[in-house]
Enzyme design. Structure first.
Site, PDB file in Angstrom:
ATOM      1  N   GLU A 165     -28.421  21.602  76.543  1.00  0.00           N
ATOM      2  CA  GLU A 165     -29.443  21.201  75.574  1.00  0.00           C
ATOM      3  C   GLU A 165     -29.367  19.777  75.227  1.00  0.00           C
ATOM      4  OE1 GLU A 165     -28.126  25.592  74.345  1.00  0.00           O
ATOM      5  OE2 GLU A 165     -27.231  23.621  75.273  1.00  0.00           O
ATOM      6  N   CYS A 181     -25.557  26.407  70.627  1.00  0.00           N
ATOM      7  CA  CYS A 181     -24.113  26.085  69.543  1.00  0.00           C
ATOM      8  C   CYS A 181     -24.578  25.416  68.447  1.00  0.00           C
ATOM      9  CB  CYS A 181     -23.033  25.672  70.356  1.00  0.00           C
ATOM     10  SG  CYS A 181     -23.405  23.887  70.584  1.00  0.00           S
ATOM     11  N   CYS A 234     -25.768  21.958  69.415  1.00  0.00           N
ATOM     12  CA  CYS A 234     -27.173  21.818  70.054  1.00  0.00           C
ATOM     13  C   CYS A 234     -28.293  22.117  69.168  1.00  0.00           C
ATOM     14  CB  CYS A 234     -26.946  22.615  71.224  1.00  0.00           C
ATOM     15  SG  CYS A 234     -26.082  21.823  72.630  1.00  0.00           S
TER      16      CYS A 234
END
Length: 158
Positions: free
Chosen positions: A56, A84, A87
Site C-alpha cells: 500500500e 496494517c 498503511c
C-alpha cells in the site's frame, strides 16, 4: 461497482503474486481513480531493506509521483489484505476515498505475520475518518496468495 472491485482486486492479486515469486511477502495493492489504474505495486520490504515498503505504501508513493500531488482524494486503493495500521494511516493522510481489501489482518497473523490486531474499522472510528471500507473482496483468491507464499522454499516473515 462489484465488477470493478473484483477487476482491480485481481490486478492487486497479480502484483502480489509477482512479488511472492521474487521472494517478497504476498501483498499487493492497486490505486485507481475514475476506473483508471494510477499505480500498482507489491510488497518491497525485502528488496529495499525497508520495513515501511508495504504494498500500500509503495503504491501510494507511485500514485503521488504520477499525479504530482499528495492528495489522493477520489482514489480507491485495492489491497490483497486489510491494511496494517501504518498503511491505513497513509491512506488517511493521502485522503484516499475508499479501501477495498481481500483477507483480514487476522488471516495474515495466522500465516505468521507480526500484525497489530487493530482493524481498519477501529482505526476509522478512532480517527473519525470518512474513508469507505469494503472488506472481503475475493477472499479465497487472496488466501491462496498466502498458501503459495508459504509453500516457497524459505518464506520470510516480518
Amino acid at each position: 461497482m462489484k465488477n470493478y472491485d473484483e477487476k482491480f482486486m485481481r490486478l492487486a492479486i497479480e502484483k502480489a503474486m509477482q512479488g511472492a515469486k521474487k521472494g517478497q511477502t504476498p501483498f499487493g495493492a492497486c490505486i485507481v481513480k475514475g476506473n483508471k489504474v494510477i499505480a500498482c505495486s507489491h510488497n518491497l520490504v525485502w528488496k529495499n531493506t525497508d520495513i515501511t515498503a508495504h504494498a500500500e505504501i509503495t503504491a501510494i508513493r507511485l500514485a503521488c509521483k504520477r499525479l504530482k500531488k499528495v492528495d489522493l482524494s477520489g482514489c480507491v486503493i485495492y489491497s490483497t489484505c486489510e491494511p496494517c495500521p501504518m498503511c491505513f494511516a497513509a491512506c488517511h493522510w493521502a485522503r484516499i476515498s475508499r479501501i477495498v481489501f481481500g483477507c483480514a489482518i487476522k488471516d495474515a497473523k495466522r500465516y505468521g505475520f507480526n500484525e497489530l490486531r487493530v482493524s481498519n474499522l477501529k482505526l476509522k472510528q478512532l480517527a473519525k475518518n470518512k474513508i469507505k471500507l469494503n472488506p472481503a473482496v475475493l477472499v479465497k483468491e487472496n488466501i491462496e496468495l498466502f498458501d503459495f507464499w508459504k509453500k516457497q522454499a524459505s518464506p520470510r516473515v516480518y
